[in-house]
Structure formats: C-alpha cells, structure tokens
Design a protein around this motif. Sequence first.
Motif, short mmCIF file in Angstrom:
data_model
loop_
_atom_site.label_atom_id
_atom_site.label_comp_id
_atom_site.label_asym_id
_atom_site.label_seq_id
_atom_site.Cartn_x
_atom_site.Cartn_y
_atom_site.Cartn_z
N SER A 241 -23.89 25.64 -13.23
CA SER A 241 -24.79 26.44 -12.22
C SER A 241 -23.77 26.60 -10.97
N ALA A 242 -23.05 25.36 -10.95
CA ALA A 242 -22.38 24.96 -9.27
C ALA A 242 -20.68 24.60 -9.81
N THR A 243 -20.59 24.97 -10.68
CA THR A 243 -18.63 24.97 -11.25
C THR A 243 -18.38 25.54 -11.92
N GLY A 244 -16.81 26.39 -11.19
CA GLY A 244 -15.95 27.96 -10.60
C GLY A 244 -15.08 27.49 -11.38
N GLY A 245 -14.66 27.90 -11.69
CA GLY A 245 -13.02 27.82 -11.84
C GLY A 245 -11.73 27.40 -10.89
N CYS A 246 -11.61 27.68 -9.92
CA CYS A 246 -11.32 26.43 -8.67
C CYS A 246 -11.88 25.27 -9.15
N GLY A 247 -13.24 24.93 -9.71
CA GLY A 247 -13.91 23.68 -9.75
C GLY A 247 -13.40 22.86 -10.74
N MET A 248 -12.96 23.59 -11.87
CA MET A 248 -13.05 22.81 -13.47
C MET A 248 -11.08 22.60 -12.99
N MET A 249 -10.70 23.19 -12.03
CA MET A 249 -9.22 22.55 -12.09
C MET A 249 -8.58 22.01 -11.89
N GLU A 250 -8.98 21.89 -10.89
CA GLU A 250 -9.46 21.10 -9.59
C GLU A 250 -9.02 19.11 -9.83
N VAL A 251 -10.27 19.40 -10.67
CA VAL A 251 -10.91 18.12 -11.59
C VAL A 251 -9.86 17.85 -12.38
N TYR A 252 -9.29 18.95 -13.38
CA TYR A 252 -8.24 18.69 -14.49
C TYR A 252 -6.99 18.11 -13.51
N GLN A 253 -6.61 18.29 -12.46
CA GLN A 253 -5.82 18.22 -11.25
C GLN A 253 -5.68 17.18 -11.46
N VAL A 254 -6.44 16.15 -11.05
CA VAL A 254 -6.93 14.66 -10.79
C VAL A 254 -6.93 14.11 -11.26
N ASN A 255 -7.66 14.27 -13.19
CA ASN A 255 -8.13 13.61 -14.35
C ASN A 255 -6.94 13.38 -14.97
N VAL A 256 -6.47 14.47 -14.94
CA VAL A 256 -5.35 14.85 -16.29
C VAL A 256 -3.97 14.65 -16.03
N VAL A 257 -3.70 16.01 -14.92
CA VAL A 257 -2.23 16.58 -14.67
C VAL A 257 -1.50 14.81 -13.53
N GLY A 258 -2.82 14.71 -12.74
CA GLY A 258 -1.96 13.18 -11.83
C GLY A 258 -1.56 11.92 -12.58
N PRO A 259 -2.40 11.87 -13.87
CA PRO A 259 -2.20 10.19 -14.95
C PRO A 259 -1.13 10.89 -15.29
N PHE A 260 -0.54 11.44 -15.22
CA PHE A 260 0.26 12.59 -16.68
C PHE A 260 1.31 12.69 -15.69
N LEU A 261 1.99 12.74 -14.43
CA LEU A 261 3.02 13.22 -13.92
C LEU A 261 3.00 11.23 -13.55
N VAL B 72 0.98 -1.53 -0.05
CA VAL B 72 -0.01 0.16 0.23
C VAL B 72 0.99 0.62 -0.37
N ILE B 73 0.16 2.49 -0.24
CA ILE B 73 1.63 3.60 -0.86
C ILE B 73 0.94 4.71 -0.81
N LYS B 74 1.07 5.79 0.11
CA LYS B 74 0.21 6.89 -0.08
C LYS B 74 0.33 7.63 -1.01
N LEU B 75 -0.69 7.79 -2.06
CA LEU B 75 -0.84 8.96 -3.63
C LEU B 75 -1.38 10.32 -3.48
N GLY B 76 -0.87 11.48 -2.90
CA GLY B 76 -2.01 12.58 -2.46
C GLY B 76 -2.29 13.20 -3.80
N ILE B 77 -3.60 12.60 -4.54
CA ILE B 77 -4.06 13.14 -5.47
C ILE B 77 -5.15 13.39 -4.91
N ASN B 78 -5.44 14.93 -5.31
CA ASN B 78 -6.84 15.96 -4.74
C ASN B 78 -7.84 15.03 -4.65
#
Length: 236
Positions: free
Chosen positions: A79-99, A64-70
Amino acid sequence: MSRKLGGNILVTGTNRGLGLELVRQLIQVTSNKDHIYACCREPEGSGAEALRELANENPKRITVIKLGINKLHGSAPLSATGGCGMMEVYQVNVVGPFLLAKHLLPHLKRAAEQMSLKHGGQGGHMSCRRSAIINISSLLGSIEKCPENFHIAPMYAYRTSKAALNMMTRCQAEDFREHHILATAIHPGWVQTDMGGKEAPLTSQDSVQGMLSVMSSLSDKDSGNHLDWQGNSIPW
C-alpha cells in the motif's frame, strides 16, 4: 577460521550497522599487510563519526571512500510502495552491486592471476583469500521460503530486489568462474540494526563473526550459492 581472510578488501555501507561491524572485525582478523577500503555515502557526515574514528586509529590499514548509492527505503508494504520506490530499492540492492563488481573486475582478475602465479601457473581453488565477490542478500529473497515468512515482512521492493541480487550472484559465479573469481550471496540473519529493529534476535557482532567464518572457508563448491551467516544453504 579454516582459511585466513586478507588482501585488499572493499566493504560498502560502512558508516553503520553490519558494514561498520565488518570493518571492525576485519581489522582484528587480518594482518598488518592487508588493507580495507571502507565505502559510505557521506564520509564527513555526522553518521560516519564511528567510521572516521576507526580509520583514524588504523590509518595505514583503512581507507575511507565516498561511494554514492541512494538511501534504501525497502521496508514499506504494498500500500505504501510505488514505482519510484521499487526502482530506488532495485537501484541500491541490484544495480549498485552490479556496477561496483563491473568496475572492480579488472582488479579481481589481477588478484586471481597473482595467486595463480604463486601456484606455479595452475588455476588453483577459489576462495575469499584469492579473489571474491560477496553479495549481502537475505532470506526474504528466497522465492521458495516466501510462503513461510511473507506475513512477517510483506516488503515487495526489498524481497524482489534481493531475489534479483541472488540471480546476479549466480550469473557472476558462472561468468567469472573461468577467471577463478568466487561469487557467493550471504544472508546475515535477522540483525539488530536500524533496518532489523531492536526485536531482532541477532547482534551485529555475532552476525559478522559468523559471516566472516563462513567467508573464510568458501571454495569452488560455494560459488553461485546462497548461504546464511552460519553456512547453511538457502533455497532459491
């Protein structure tokens, strides 16, 4: 399965849902010589109890490995999505797998080279048994299919991030082809998980069983493609 899965296998998000079920079934379909690295945000937290139990039952086969992804909050409408929310999801679904793929690339290359040596120095065919990256994508990331299903799930952040993940998979397939590393995106289906909800028609057990069957038969022709849990091609 037409080709056995095995070797060193790293799985992310293993404290629950599809990630946890992948670890459970991989233990069953791989040999005692194979090892599974199960990653999650909080290995010692209350949400990872089932994973810890599974690891304790298979101490020589699961690390078991601790892997910090948001945390992912991608189900909100416009209506409930802002810029920060968009970037958080992109960070998890794209940047995380990329890195993750970037950091593991030396190991992926080494695995492919070792398999090449077994074939007398010849390149051989790509497969999950040899060296592979499997990105868990979604039908909702298909631009062509969007008009058919947008009304069911009008999730801007999730949809756009999965579309980006599909492009990343395509890039990885082209970039790593010379190293004989396979890269494929797989849609697990609409699954009964925390995100999929109780109304989803597919259990995590059936989804994972299907995905593992698909993974076991992947070859050169599948690298860079987007498939579903039954092996059907999904348009971009």
